[in-house]
Design a protein around this motif. Structure first.
Motif, PDB file in Angstrom:
ATOM      1  N   ALA A 127      32.308  25.530 -88.201  1.00 35.83           N
ATOM      2  CA  ALA A 127      31.228  26.438 -88.580  1.00 35.83           C
ATOM      3  C   ALA A 127      31.493  27.832 -88.008  1.00 35.83           C
ATOM      4  O   ALA A 127      32.068  27.988 -86.933  1.00 35.83           O
ATOM      5  N   ARG A 128      31.027  28.841 -88.764  1.00 35.75           N
ATOM      6  CA  ARG A 128      31.205  30.224 -88.346  1.00 35.75           C
ATOM      7  C   ARG A 128      29.878  30.962 -88.444  1.00 35.75           C
ATOM      8  O   ARG A 128      29.015  30.613 -89.257  1.00 35.75           O
ATOM      9  N   GLN A 129      29.750  31.990 -87.611  1.00 32.57           N
ATOM     10  CA  GLN A 129      28.612  32.896 -87.667  1.00 32.57           C
ATOM     11  C   GLN A 129      29.170  34.300 -87.847  1.00 32.57           C
ATOM     12  O   GLN A 129      29.778  34.870 -86.945  1.00 32.57           O
ATOM     13  N   LEU A 130      28.990  34.856 -89.025  1.00 29.14           N
ATOM     14  CA  LEU A 130      29.576  36.152 -89.370  1.00 29.14           C
ATOM     15  C   LEU A 130      28.528  37.249 -89.234  1.00 29.14           C
ATOM     16  O   LEU A 130      27.386  37.103 -89.704  1.00 29.14           O
ATOM     17  N   LEU A 131      28.909  38.361 -88.576  1.00 25.86           N
ATOM     18  CA  LEU A 131      28.081  39.558 -88.491  1.00 25.86           C
ATOM     19  C   LEU A 131      28.571  40.538 -89.578  1.00 25.86           C
ATOM     20  O   LEU A 131      29.729  40.968 -89.569  1.00 25.86           O
ATOM     21  N   VAL A 132      27.679  40.846 -90.499  1.00 24.91           N
ATOM     22  CA  VAL A 132      28.044  41.635 -91.693  1.00 24.91           C
ATOM     23  C   VAL A 132      27.430  43.028 -91.581  1.00 24.91           C
ATOM     24  O   VAL A 132      26.221  43.172 -91.332  1.00 24.91           O
ATOM     25  N   LEU A 167      33.139  42.304 -92.050  1.00 20.47           N
ATOM     26  CA  LEU A 167      32.708  41.019 -91.498  1.00 20.47           C
ATOM     27  C   LEU A 167      33.434  40.771 -90.180  1.00 20.47           C
ATOM     28  O   LEU A 167      34.679  40.889 -90.104  1.00 20.47           O
ATOM     29  N   ARG A 168      32.641  40.405 -89.153  1.00 21.75           N
ATOM     30  CA  ARG A 168      33.195  40.038 -87.853  1.00 21.75           C
ATOM     31  C   ARG A 168      32.702  38.631 -87.483  1.00 21.75           C
ATOM     32  O   ARG A 168      31.558  38.277 -87.749  1.00 21.75           O
ATOM     33  N   ASP A 169      33.580  37.880 -86.850  1.00 21.75           N
ATOM     34  CA  ASP A 169      33.279  36.486 -86.497  1.00 21.75           C
ATOM     35  C   ASP A 169      32.563  36.436 -85.150  1.00 21.75           C
ATOM     36  O   ASP A 169      33.096  36.866 -84.119  1.00 21.75           O
ATOM     37  N   LEU A 170      31.298  35.956 -85.149  1.00 25.38           N
ATOM     38  CA  LEU A 170      30.509  35.802 -83.917  1.00 25.38           C
ATOM     39  C   LEU A 170      30.437  34.330 -83.480  1.00 25.38           C
ATOM     40  O   LEU A 170      29.543  33.949 -82.723  1.00 25.38           O
ATOM     41  N   PHE A 211      23.347  42.356 -90.901  1.00 24.61           N
ATOM     42  CA  PHE A 211      22.697  41.030 -90.894  1.00 24.61           C
ATOM     43  C   PHE A 211      23.745  39.974 -90.551  1.00 24.61           C
ATOM     44  O   PHE A 211      24.954  40.230 -90.545  1.00 24.61           O
ATOM     45  N   GLU A 212      23.273  38.772 -90.243  1.00 28.02           N
ATOM     46  CA  GLU A 212      24.159  37.655 -89.891  1.00 28.02           C
ATOM     47  C   GLU A 212      24.183  36.644 -91.033  1.00 28.02           C
ATOM     48  O   GLU A 212      23.159  36.363 -91.672  1.00 28.02           O
ATOM     49  N   LEU A 213      25.350  36.095 -91.255  1.00 24.10           N
ATOM     50  CA  LEU A 213      25.543  35.123 -92.322  1.00 24.10           C
ATOM     51  C   LEU A 213      26.221  33.879 -91.744  1.00 24.10           C
ATOM     52  O   LEU A 213      27.371  33.929 -91.321  1.00 24.10           O
ATOM     53  N   PRO A 214      25.519  32.768 -91.696  1.00 25.54           N
ATOM     54  CA  PRO A 214      26.144  31.537 -91.185  1.00 25.54           C
ATOM     55  C   PRO A 214      26.966  30.839 -92.269  1.00 25.54           C
ATOM     56  O   PRO A 214      26.550  30.759 -93.427  1.00 25.54           O
TER      57      PRO A 214
END
Length: 892
Positions: free
Chosen positions: A489-494, A511-514, A477-480
């Motif tokens: 701001a970051r958009q993390l792919l978890v 966690l990867r930074d998108l 899932f994605e976590l802003p």
């Protein structure tokens, strides 16, 4: 080794202690250098600013000189164009007189011929008090055929009249001298200021033949260098121009040569000699600097200053070289003097504008002095400030930084590096069991944004697992993470999966930074928004610029009105009227552009208010009646009887549409009439106000009608040249009508006229119409059927009993009430009217009448476009006295 050994030790930096860290030592050294170099750079910036100010002043001076050059260039070309027109007019009149020579009897021609031959082929011709005396000379013309000699003598008579007619009254005292040669150079006609005796004395000619040879050189197409050192090539027209010496005064003059023709060949050559000081006066009015008109080889035709030792010959060659490169404004520099030039159309002359460095210095010496004083003060204050910063701010701060840096070195540890943030989270406690440095960074960033990262990861992973199968599969899932004051701001792919660690239920997360991908998507969205904003900004810019231009234009119009009230001659008033017309046209275009931009952006205001349609129609008619009368047009009004006294609607916008339509009607109607008509459709409270503007103008074709209401489109390509305008008026009218819930259309017949009609919904305002003339008898006299019906409607609406007749003469035959008020509509003087005003109220109504009722010679004078003034005149007492005075005071 210090870079600046000449500086004091306090500015160069002291030797660091042996136990001080090298980084702190470098910081201390760089602090001194930053202060030093910063002070030097700021000092250079101040000096650069002073230099830039000087250069800006010099650039402004150069721009003003360039504007003066362009202004003088326009004035010189206008002067030459006016002279060309006058010469062409004289040439056309001479050619016409040659082709249509007046019929004279044989005795008159014989008498003229004998007087000419008896005077030794010389005589003075004067066709009358309205003509200019001309001296006619000949060499060998006594052997000419009699018909040819008679024809040239007749032409000489015509030239005496033509020379007087071709010059205006203001030019009569300063008219240029000249002469006329036949093609064989045997027949000579001398103009004002030239006689045979003066020419022989000035040219040292021994006899008339030598004089003819001397004048022949001035009339030849390529003038010889002995008499025209600055000859110019021929123009495209039959006129040639050259710089010569006047044959009598020897002063520099502009010689204009015109070759007259008829269908069979050349008639002769006209040579006009104009003093150069006239051109110099024109230049002096346009420019107070040093300007010269020079020939191709550097000869000065006219100037506003003394050429002195200026190398105009070499300057002219250099400017010609610049012209060959295609530059519009030619510029060269020789030494410390600058030259700018523009070519004069139709000649190879140049208009040269010159200035030197001393001119620039004299123009801005106050600014230069102020810049030097302020710059010196700034630099002094700068170095005092740097010394204070060194002793009071940076020195103590560096001492504290050294102590902090030593403590930080003891607490540093190994930094973990990983491209992915990894962690083990205890599901029950929602805290990290294990994590790397990148994960700590993510958690800290989320905490600064107000998000408990570990708790959020546990909750979102649990929700995803509940939706998935029962088997423990990884979820994604994605976590802003919103931005905060320190991180974007970051958009993390978890990626998360459940596990057991040391007997505890944990969650393994990667966690990867998108943010880069999300940022790219945002940039695309922003690009779309920017394109839409650019479109909106265009309309806003157009509206803003129209408003900013309109503000100073109101000031121009106000000062023009004040200027019109001052004492001016007729030529100045004519020019002032043209300036007023141009300024009004420009203001109308700006208003149209502003309203059109507001309409496009949806900011056009429509404010409903109660108004009287009849008063609105009269107000617009009053505004344009002077323009219509100036063009000889008839402007009539027609109001339907069903139109209510008051309605509610957007009065300002209705009046704006009507003004635009009436303005177009007056502009495009050259003769005839313009009718303004208003009526209503519908019943009850909701009505449709129908307004029509009919004219007998140029008309429109069906093709032109199709695109008439498009923005920036004129009905014909020649409309802008012939009548002006921006093409926005009718488009704005259509937009306004649509905004008001109405419509507009036009019908037209080419060369017959046009009818523009628009309808707008309005509301009827309930109320009882007053009857101020109830029970009053009125006799209405009008030969114009339209105004007879309109005035009859007005009078009956006021409650009067109206008797309508078409001619004043019927008053003697009809059974008319001797005490009834008499209302007469006039398009011109009405003879025999005064005898009918005895004992009754006489009101004379006309298009050029005053807007406020005025009593003149026992009768009231009012404008047909002011119903209120007509009512006041009818309510006034019939005899002079206190009652009349009270009415007049009420009118004012």
């Amino acid at each position: 080794m210090h870079w600046f050994p000449f500086l004091p030790l306090t500015l160069r930096g002291r030797k660091p202690p042996a136990d001080e860290d090298c980084d702190v030592s470098a910081l201390r050294l760089y602090q001194h250098r930053v202060l030093l170099w910063g002070g030097c750079l700021l000092s250079l910036a101040i000096v650069a600013g002073m230099v830039a100010l000087v250069l800006l002043q010099a650039s402004g001076f150069q721009t003003r000189r360039l504007e003066a050059l362009q202004r003088t260039h326009a004035a010189v070309e206008a002067h030459l164009v006016a002279a060309d027109a006058a010469h062409q007019r004289m040439l056309n009149m001479a050619e016409y007189a040659w082709r249509h020579r007046p019929d004279s009897d044989a005795a008159t021609r014989l008498a003229e011929r004998q007087r000419y031959l008896a005077g030794g082929q010389r005589m003075v011709v004067n066709a009358g008090p309205e003509s200019a005396p001309q001296m006619v000379l000949g060499v060998g013309t006594d052997h000419w055929p009699l018909a040819r000699l008679d024809r040239y003598l007749t032409l000489a008579h015509s030239l005496s009249v033509i020379r007087r007619l071709s010059a205006s009254d203001t030019e009569a005292e300063t008219a240029a001298s000249g002469f006329f040669f036949d093609p064989s150079h045997q027949f000579l006609v001398l103009g004002d200021g030239l006689t045979e005796q003066r020419l022989l004395a000035a040219t040292n000619a021994g006899h008339r033949a030598q004089l003819f040879q001397h004048l022949q050189q001035l009339s030849e197409p390529a003038v010889r260098s002995g008499h025209a050192p600055h000859a110019l090539p021929a123009l495209e027209s039959p006129m040639q121009i050259a710089l010569v010496r006047h044959p009598v005064s020897g002063a520099a003059s502009i010689a204009v040569r015109l070759l007259a023709h008829d269908r069979k060949g050349a008639i002769g050559t006209f040579v006009t000699l104009e003093p150069t000081h006239r051109l110099a006066r024109v230049m002096a009015v346009a420019d107070r600097g040093a300007s010269f008109v020079v020939t191709a080889d550097g000869g000065v035709v006219a100037g506003t200053a003394d050429a002195g030792d200026m190398p105009l010959t070499s300057v002219a060659r250099a400017l010609r070289s610049s012209q060959q490169r295609g530059d519009s404004v030619m510029a060269v520099r020789q030494g410390l003097r600058f030259y700018q030039a523009l070519p004069i159309a139709g000649t190879d002359w140049l208009l040269v504008n010159t200035y030197c460095l001393m001119d620039i210095a004299r123009d801005g010496w106050r600014l230069y002095l102020a810049a030097a004083l302020s710059g010196g003060g700034l630099m002094l204050g700068l170095w005092v400030l740097l010394a204070w910063l060194h002793w009071r701010i940076f020195g103590p701060a560096l001492a504290r930084a050294a102590r902090v840096y030593q403590g930080e070195q003891l607490s540093r540890s190994l930094i973990q590096l990983s491209p992915v943030g990894l962690c083990l989270i205890d599901r029950r406690e929602a805290n990290a069991v294990l994590q790397n440095e990148l994960m700590r960074h993510y958690a800290a960033a989320a905490e600064r944004s107000g998000i408990p990262l570990y708790l959020q990861l546990v909750q979102m992973a649990t929700e995803c697992e509940s939706r998935a199968a029962a088997s423990p599969e990884p979820v994604e899932f994605e976590l802003p993470i919103p931005a905060n004051n320190k991180t974007p701001a970051r958009q993390l792919l978890v990626g998360a999966v459940g596990a057991t660690y040391q007997g505890r239920d944990v969650l393994l997360c990667a966690l990867r930074d998108l943010s880069a991908r999300v940022e790219l998507e945002q940039q695309q969205a922003q690009a779309r928004e920017a394109a839409e904003a650019a479109s909106r900004a265009k309309g806003t810019f157009l509206a803003t610029m129209s408003h900013e231009i309109r503000t100073p234009l109101h000031g121009i119009l106000g000062h023009l009105e004040l200027l019109g009230r001052s004492s001016l001659d007729e030529d100045q008033r004519a020019r002032l009227r043209r300036i007023n017309q141009s300024a009004d046209s420009l203001l109308q275009i700006i208003n149209d552009v502003l309203d059109f931009s507001r309409a496009e952006s949806g900011q056009l205001e429509l404010q409903a208010e109660v108004f009287e349609p009849i008063v609105l129609l009269e107000r617009v008619a009053v505004l344009f009646s002077p323009l219509a009368e100036a063009k000889g047009l008839v402007l009539d009004l027609s109001v339907d009887g069903a139109v209510p006294g008051q309605v509610k609607g957007p009065q300002a916008r209705i009046e704006q549409v009507l003004r635009n339509l009436v303005s177009n009607a007056v502009k495009f109607t050259l003769s005839g009439r313009i009718d303004l008509r208003v009526r209503v459709n519908g019943e009850g409270e909701a009505l449709s106000l129908q307004v029509e503007v009919a004219d007998s103008g140029i008309g429109l074709s069906p093709t032109q009608l199709e695109r008439l209401f498009q923005p920036y489109v004129q009905a014909d390509a020649s409309i802008i040249t012939r009548f002006g305008g921006s093409g926005l008026g009718l488009s704005l009218c259509r937009e306004l009508c649509q905004r008001m819930g109405g419509e507009i259309h036009a019908r037209s017949t080419p060369a017959v006229g046009s009818v523009f009609a628009f309808s707008v919904p309005v509301e009827r305002v309930a109320g009882v119409s007053p009857s101020p003339l109830a029970g009053r008898n009125v006799i209405l006299v009008s030969a114009a059927a339209g105004w007879r019906d309109e005035l009859n409607r007005r009078l009956q609406a006021w409650g009067a009993h109206v008797q309508v007749i078409a001619d004043v003469a019927q008053l003697a035959h009809d059974d008319c009430d001797v005490e009834a008020a008499l209302v007469v509509f006039e398009r011109g003087p009405t003879p025999g009217l005064q005898r009918w005003c005895e004992g009754r109220c006489l009101v004379r109504v006309s298009a050029d009448g005053p807007l406020r009722a005025q009593r003149r010679g026992g009768a009231w004078r009012v404008s047909c476009y002011s119903g209120e003034s007509l009512l006041q005149a009818l309510q006034a007492p019939t005899r002079t006295g206190q009652g009349t005075l009270a009415v007049l005071q009420g009118l004012h």
